[in-house]
Design an enzyme around this catalytic site. Structure first.
Site, PDB file in Angstrom:
ATOM      1  N   HIS A  49       0.927  -1.302   0.182  1.00 12.14           N
ATOM      2  CA  HIS A  49       0.266   0.019   0.178  1.00 12.14           C
ATOM      3  C   HIS A  49       0.728   1.432   0.174  1.00 12.14           C
ATOM      4  O   HIS A  49       0.684   1.948  -1.086  1.00 12.14           O
ATOM      5  CB  HIS A  49      -0.623   0.092   0.835  1.00 12.14           C
ATOM      6  CG  HIS A  49      -1.778  -1.411   1.242  1.00 12.14           C
ATOM      7  ND1 HIS A  49      -3.321  -1.105   1.014  1.00 12.14           N
ATOM      8  CD2 HIS A  49      -1.978  -2.542   0.856  1.00 12.14           C
ATOM      9  CE1 HIS A  49      -4.069  -2.353   0.591  1.00 12.14           C
ATOM     10  NE2 HIS A  49      -3.060  -3.138   1.140  1.00 12.14           N
ATOM     11  N   ASP A 156      -7.280   5.429   1.871  1.00 15.88           N
ATOM     12  CA  ASP A 156      -6.946   3.550   1.708  1.00 15.88           C
ATOM     13  C   ASP A 156      -8.742   2.836   1.903  1.00 15.88           C
ATOM     14  O   ASP A 156      -8.867   3.242   2.720  1.00 15.88           O
ATOM     15  CB  ASP A 156      -5.652   2.594   2.337  1.00 15.88           C
ATOM     16  CG  ASP A 156      -4.713   1.946   1.561  1.00 15.88           C
ATOM     17  OD1 ASP A 156      -5.563   1.374   0.777  1.00 15.88           O
ATOM     18  OD2 ASP A 156      -3.480   2.064   1.780  1.00 15.88           O
ATOM     19  N   ALA A 374      14.229  -7.959  -2.101  1.00 17.03           N
ATOM     20  CA  ALA A 374      15.237  -8.650  -3.451  1.00 17.03           C
ATOM     21  C   ALA A 374      14.305  -7.084  -3.833  1.00 17.03           C
ATOM     22  O   ALA A 374      13.432  -6.725  -4.553  1.00 17.03           O
ATOM     23  CB  ALA A 374      15.458  -8.962  -4.033  1.00 17.03           C
ATOM     24  N   SER A 396       2.967  -5.975  -7.922  1.00 20.45           N
ATOM     25  CA  SER A 396       4.198  -7.056  -8.239  1.00 20.45           C
ATOM     26  C   SER A 396       3.572  -7.362 -10.258  1.00 20.45           C
ATOM     27  O   SER A 396       3.444  -7.355 -11.104  1.00 20.45           O
ATOM     28  CB  SER A 396       3.701  -8.763  -7.584  1.00 20.45           C
ATOM     29  OG  SER A 396       4.717  -8.424  -7.033  1.00 20.45           O
ATOM     30  N   GLU A 399       4.116  -4.038 -11.545  1.00 20.34           N
ATOM     31  CA  GLU A 399       5.793  -3.564 -12.089  1.00 20.34           C
ATOM     32  C   GLU A 399       5.949  -4.721 -13.089  1.00 20.34           C
ATOM     33  O   GLU A 399       7.016  -4.435 -13.645  1.00 20.34           O
ATOM     34  CB  GLU A 399       6.273  -4.684 -10.648  1.00 20.34           C
ATOM     35  CG  GLU A 399       6.197  -2.646  -9.530  1.00 20.34           C
ATOM     36  CD  GLU A 399       6.497  -3.451  -8.301  1.00 20.34           C
ATOM     37  OE1 GLU A 399       7.515  -4.092  -8.102  1.00 20.34           O
ATOM     38  OE2 GLU A 399       5.862  -2.419  -7.455  1.00 20.34           O
TER      39      GLU A 399
END
Ligand code: UDP
Length: 514
Positions: A49, A156, A374, A396, A399
């Protein structure tokens, strides 16, 4: 609260707001502080978030440099946000006092990523509501400092408790969906609990076309167990109602990549929806993962990660390792202790991975096992990365697609199941390999799927579709003279609506059709 900067003329009740007024003069061009619009953002305390809120803040900073932005959250999250901000950023950070131990959380637990067992996440959600009085005080302090209230509060789903504060202070309040249309499925499922209305194992998501069907195995345990009167249902339903009483909904997606999904979100939310998705910028330049990737061929490495707050089951982890080794494919795998263990404890490779696995993989530069975290966006940006085995958290997904990398889905909870289905069946950029943390995973199946996506025709097609998504996301955030991408136009519209709204704040002014 003390305001960092010029706090001398402000009420002395200020306790701990970190707020630099220096930025105000440096970021505003010709506007005086009295005229300068400002926005206050209130993300929930989870990496999934904070990261998209920060990306949105940085996008607004670039597109509307005259506007000042404050992100409010708890002290440890402020520290992490600060370390992600470039030194020349004009974004302000405001710290809201929070005491985790008062809510049954361990000391220093202010983010879902530092919670050891995923079933304690609700504690943090429920506790976030106790930030309300200090958030209200922050708004009051900022109003005094700027001599006018914020143009807009952006909240949110899990901080939708801020809506009454905005209403009370007559400030426009917009919700921000950190997921794409997965947010619509999440809300619909929690509001209707459709699995309780049927004996069948599959059911339609209420409000969605018939083809969007889920199986019971695509629901989290806590949703399967919910009956509407449990703590989860009560908290989430109340917050969904507040969220949908907001004045508009901003969504972390790009309209072009999931047009049908955004329509669904509009229909379920009954609000004006603005797709303001963007792609996160790279920050880290030197990291062992990146150096390791540099020695690999283009599109030859599989990146594996289950996000900031999830992991997989113990036997699943072993099968994944065996399947990866058998596939011969190079990989970077971010590991955490398996489900049921303390996720923040040391990772015991000798216990949870096959004998000698890590050493064998390291020796041949076949695989890199990274502990806990990572640099994901940098890994996905590297040309050596050819696919992403992911839990399908929406950040994810965005991205990965923004870098043209297709996905192997392994959703484990919440709207991740929907995201995986959306990407496989509607977008054709992913293939689901496994689901959940309990089910059996077969090493042979892992080997087959990994090879099919990394070396086969299916993977090539998915990569081409993902590359088209990357182009759509790139164009969405571009602005060249009069030519503006869809995200840039959406931000313009958000500002127009907020400006109109702040001069005429009344409940529901941003609803569809008005
Ligand atoms: N992330 C990262 N490195 C990691 C794990 C996660 O940078 O090792 C970032 C990732 O890039 C994404 C966010 O954390 O921006 C995770 O968000 P997502 O919605 O994918 O999943 P969540 O953690 O909320 O389940």
């Amino acid at each position: 609260m003390s305001l960092h900067g010029s706090s001398s003329k402000l009420p002395c009740t200020f306790k701990c707001i970190l707020y630099s007024t220096e930025h105000i003069s440096s970021s505003s061009t010709t506007m005086s502080k009295d005229e300068q619009p400002y926005i206050v953002m209130l993300p929930f305390m989870a990496q999934g978030h904070l990261i998209p809120f920060l990306a949105l803040a940085r996008l607004i900073e670039r597109l509307k440099p005259y506007c000042s932005i404050t992100i409010a959250t708890t002290p440890l999250n402020i520290e992490s946000l600060r370390s992600s901000l470039p030194p020349n950023s004009s974004i302000h950070l405001a710290s809201l006092p929070f005491s985790p131990t008062e809510h049954g959380l361990s000391p220093h637990t202010e983010n879902t990523s530092s919670i050891s067992q995923t079933d304690s996440i609700p504690l943090l959600m429920f506790a976030s509501e106790t930030l309300a009085p200090d958030f209200d005080l922050l708004i009051s302090n900022l109003t005094a400092l700027h001599r006018h209230p914020p143009l807009l509060i952006i909240a949110d789903l899990f901080t939708a408790w801020s809506l009454p504060i905005a209403r009370n202070r007559r400030i426009p309040h917009f919700s921000f969906a950190t997921s794409g249309s997965g947010t619509a499925s999440f809300m619909s499922l929690w509001l209707h609990l459709p699995h309780r209305l049927t004996d069948s194992d599959t059911f339609q998501i209420p409000g969605f076309p018939d083809r969007f069907r889920l199986h019971r195995s695509q629901m989290s345990d806590y949703m399967l167990a919910a009956d509407g009167s449990d703590d989860w249902s009560v908290f989430l339903r109340r917050h969904i109602h507040l969220y949908l009483t907001s004045d508009a909904l901003l969504c972390n997606t790009v309209e072009e990549i999931e047009p049908c999904g955004v329509d669904l979100l509009r229909r379920i939310a009954g609000l004006r929806v603005f797709s303001v998705g963007t792609s996160r910028a790279c920050g880290i330049e030197i990291d062992p993962c990146i150096e390791w990737l540099e020695s690999h061929r283009p599109s030859s490495v599989l990146y594996i990660s289950f996000g900031s707050q999830n992991t997989i089951g113990e036997s699943q982890m072993m099968a994944l390792a065996e399947g990866l080794e058998a596939s011969g494919v190079a990989f970077i795998w971010v590991v955490r202790p398996p489900h049921g263990f303390n996720m923040n404890a040391e990772f015991e490779a000798e216990r949870w991975l096959p004998d000698g696995f890590e050493a064998r993989m390291a020796e041949k530069r076949r695989g890199l096992v990274a502990r806990r975290w990572a640099p994901q966006i940098e890994i996905l940006s590297n040309k050596a990365t050819g696919a992403f085995m992911s839990h399908c958290g929406w950040n994810s997904v965005m991205e990965s697609l923004s870098k043209g990398v297709p996905l192997i889905g392994w959703p484990v909870t919440s709207e991740q199941f929907y995201n995986s289905m959306l990407m496989e069946e509607e977008m054709g950029v992913a293939m689901e390999m496994a689901r959940g943390v309990m089910g059996e995973v077969d090493a042979g199946m892992v080997e087959r799927v990994v090879r099919m996506i990394m070396e086969g025709e299916k993977g090539k097609e998915m990569r081409e579709r993902a590359a088209r998504c990357a182009e759509m996301i790139r164009v969405a955030v571009e602005e060249e003279g009069e030519k503006k991408g869809s995200t840039v136009r959406a931000i313009d519209e958000v500002f127009e609506l907020a400006i109109r709204g702040s001069s005429d704040v009344k409940k529901g002014f941003g609803r569809d059709g008005e």
